[in-house]
Design a protein around this motif. Structure first.
Motif, PDB file in Angstrom:
ATOM      1  N   GLU A  65      17.945  -7.456  10.266  1.00  0.00           N
ATOM      2  CA  GLU A  65      17.522  -9.322   9.815  1.00  0.00           C
ATOM      3  C   GLU A  65      17.614 -10.422   9.818  1.00  0.00           C
ATOM      4  OE1 GLU A  65      19.260  -6.472   9.072  1.00  0.00           O
ATOM      5  OE2 GLU A  65      18.503  -5.236   6.921  1.00  0.00           O
ATOM      6  N   LEU A 121      14.128  -5.268   4.518  1.00  0.00           N
ATOM      7  CA  LEU A 121      13.656  -4.559   5.732  1.00  0.00           C
ATOM      8  C   LEU A 121      14.433  -2.872   6.441  1.00  0.00           C
ATOM      9  CD1 LEU A 121      12.626  -5.596   8.712  1.00  0.00           C
ATOM     10  CD2 LEU A 121      15.161  -5.344   9.677  1.00  0.00           C
ATOM     11  N   LEU A 126       9.314  -5.008   7.644  1.00  0.00           N
ATOM     12  CA  LEU A 126       9.887  -6.123   6.714  1.00  0.00           C
ATOM     13  C   LEU A 126       8.847  -5.876   5.161  1.00  0.00           C
ATOM     14  CD1 LEU A 126      10.582  -9.008   5.562  1.00  0.00           C
ATOM     15  CD2 LEU A 126       9.514 -10.481   7.876  1.00  0.00           C
TER      16      LEU A 126
END
Length: 152
Positions: A65, A121, A126
């Motif tokens: 992330e 995610l 994503l």
């Protein structure tokens, strides 16, 4: 090396009001990509949930992330990734090294009236939930037709 690709996710409103926006996007993707995906490093899926909601999923294997940036400004969605450089052990002998840690940037011209509802995610994917809001003044209006022959 950076992969920068730009295309329009949503057609102009005037073209989409009387036809199926998803079909137009599909034709647009086909015109822009031909028989190959726009980027082979970070393929994506686009799914229409309903008339106003879409889901964009981008493959970003190996990214965390904090190594991804998602921004939306002026109708342009930008997804960027940069992994921290891994220390190289000079004593190791690589036979093949196909997993790269390049920076990347993907751009999607979404147009106006778009907002990102959420981003997540999971397992190298994503996922962005996109809402396309058509203002009331731009929606098609039904006009009542009165019959002048049948007056009471």
């Amino acid at each position: 090396m950076s992969n920068i690709r730009s295309f329009s996710l949503f057609p102009t409103l005037s073209d989409s009001l009387l036809s199926n926006r998803f079909d137009q996007m599909d034709r647009l993707f086909s015109q822009l990509t031909g028989n190959r995906p726009i980027t082979s490093d970070h393929p994506y899926n686009l799914k229409q949930i309903n008339d106003a909601h879409y889901q964009l999923t981008v493959s970003v294997p190996g990214y965390k992330e904090n190594e991804l940036t998602v921004s939306l400004k002026g109708g342009k969605l930008c997804i960027q990734g940069e992994q921290a450089a891994e220390l190289v052990d000079e004593s190791e002998k690589w036979i093949h090294q196909g997993i790269t840690q390049n920076k990347f940037s993907l751009e999607f011209n979404l147009g106006k009236n778009v907002k990102i509802e959420k981003a997540g995610l999971s397992s190298g994917l994503l996922t962005l939930d996109i809402e396309y809001e058509i203002p009331e003044e731009e929606k098609p209006q039904l006009i009542a037709i009165e019959n002048k022959e049948t007056k009471a």
